[in-house]
Design an enzyme around this catalytic site. Structure first.
Site, PDB file in Angstrom:
ATOM      1  N   HIS A 132       0.830  -1.202   0.000  1.00 31.84           N
ATOM      2  CA  HIS A 132       0.000   0.000   0.000  1.00 31.84           C
ATOM      3  C   HIS A 132       0.869   1.258   0.000  1.00 31.84           C
ATOM      4  O   HIS A 132       1.530   1.564   0.986  1.00 31.84           O
ATOM      5  CB  HIS A 132      -0.891  -0.012   1.244  1.00 31.84           C
ATOM      6  N   GLU A 161       0.711  -0.739  -4.811  1.00 29.33           N
ATOM      7  CA  GLU A 161      -0.487   0.090  -4.947  1.00 29.33           C
ATOM      8  C   GLU A 161      -0.094   1.542  -4.945  1.00 29.33           C
ATOM      9  O   GLU A 161       0.834   1.943  -4.238  1.00 29.33           O
ATOM     10  CB  GLU A 161      -1.449  -0.201  -3.789  1.00 29.33           C
ATOM     11  N   ASP A 196      -1.832   5.782  -5.527  1.00 30.99           N
ATOM     12  CA  ASP A 196      -2.912   6.707  -5.836  1.00 30.99           C
ATOM     13  C   ASP A 196      -2.369   7.686  -6.869  1.00 30.99           C
ATOM     14  O   ASP A 196      -1.192   8.085  -6.792  1.00 30.99           O
ATOM     15  CB  ASP A 196      -3.318   7.486  -4.589  1.00 30.99           C
ATOM     16  N   HIS A 235      -1.615  10.726  -2.522  1.00 31.77           N
ATOM     17  CA  HIS A 235      -2.942  10.377  -2.018  1.00 31.77           C
ATOM     18  C   HIS A 235      -3.813  11.603  -1.779  1.00 31.77           C
ATOM     19  O   HIS A 235      -4.937  11.696  -2.269  1.00 31.77           O
ATOM     20  CB  HIS A 235      -2.829   9.575  -0.723  1.00 31.77           C
ATOM     21  N   GLU A 289      -4.909   3.495  -8.261  1.00 38.42           N
ATOM     22  CA  GLU A 289      -6.183   4.089  -7.846  1.00 38.42           C
ATOM     23  C   GLU A 289      -6.300   5.514  -8.365  1.00 38.42           C
ATOM     24  O   GLU A 289      -5.468   6.368  -8.045  1.00 38.42           O
ATOM     25  CB  GLU A 289      -6.332   4.093  -6.330  1.00 38.42           C
TER      26      GLU A 289
END
Length: 257
Positions: free
Chosen positions: A6, A33, A35, A48, A121
């Protein structure tokens, strides 16, 4: 079960930095992962928050800044405020705290000596709307990652954003993120059966029926953010396919028990 880092190995290292992702790869994480947000001059960057208050003590808004302006900030020191006082701390690369572009992260994945997957994301709402997905699709195409064997998948809390992505890159796997259990009855009726469902671990824990209903409807499940033994055991009981964790090394160690 796949273990996805993450924002990189972000428990110990500042999130979304090259150091965090390199460490995740070194630890053996199955995936990374990130953003992504779009800068004012059209670059996708791995950040993020919509602004820099948490990571750089600045009110600067990502979407209103150019990549050059963002590069003036150190996005890593907030995680290690004591480093300048430690005479024995290793000397770090000058750009370690610079904002990381999605292109650079994708190149890191492409250069890995094994298959590493990438969960991207897209953050919404944003002033640029669907341009974010168009930029992501363009990069995926540039890397040759638009086929069914792509190492990349795209996630979002925005159903509309994922619909756009499906039209732009129909073979790329999509993940509908869920932050409220009561959204599932509505999503069940509209989400494409091929999409993966991505509930938060808190919703699975506090609303046991959510996991049961996802299983009942044959949904593949990816869960965020799984950092403890108890959370991992819950995911195992539900047949979760992938867990996204700040502590990829620790979670992989538990899975090897």
């Amino acid at each position: 079960m796949q273990v996805v880092a993450h924002r990189g190995a972000s428990y110990e290292i500042a999130e979304h930095t090259t150091d965090a992702y390199r460490e995740a790869i070194r630890l053996g994480a199955d995936g990374l992962e990130c953003d992504v947000r779009l800068t004012a001059d059209g670059h996708l960057v791995c950040v993020h928050d919509r602004d820099l208050r948490r990571t750089a003590a600045s009110r600067g808004v990502i979407s209103a800044m150019t990549l050059e302006e963002l590069n003036a900030f150190d996005l890593a020191s907030w995680k290690e405020p004591w480093r300048d006082l430690d005479d024995e701390a290793p000397i770090l690369e000058p750009d370690r705290g610079k904002v990381l572009t999605l292109r650079k992260l994708m190149q890191m994945v492409a250069d890995a000596d094994r298959r590493v997957e990438l969960a991207i994301e897209t953050k919404h709402p944003t002033r640029y709307g669907g341009l974010v997905e168009r930029r992501v699709a363009h990069l995926l195409d540039e890397f040759g990652w638009t086929g069914s064997d792509s190492p990349a998948r795209v996630m979002s809390f925005s159903f509309t954003a994922l619909q756009r992505m499906q039209k732009l890159a129909p073979k790329v796997q999509l993940v509908q993120l869920i932050d409220k259990a009561h959204h599932w009855p509505m999503l069940r009726r509209i989400v494409d059966p091929s999409w993966i469902m991505g509930p938060g671990i808190g919703e699975l824990r506090d609303h046991p029926g959510l996991g049961k209903h996802l299983n009942l409807h044959g949904r593949r499940i990816h869960v965020w953010t799984v950092n403890t033994r108890e959370e991992l055991e819950l995911c195992e009981s539900l047949g979760v396919e992938a867990v996204i964790s700040d502590r990829p090394g620790y979670i992989m160690g538990l899975l090897r028990r």
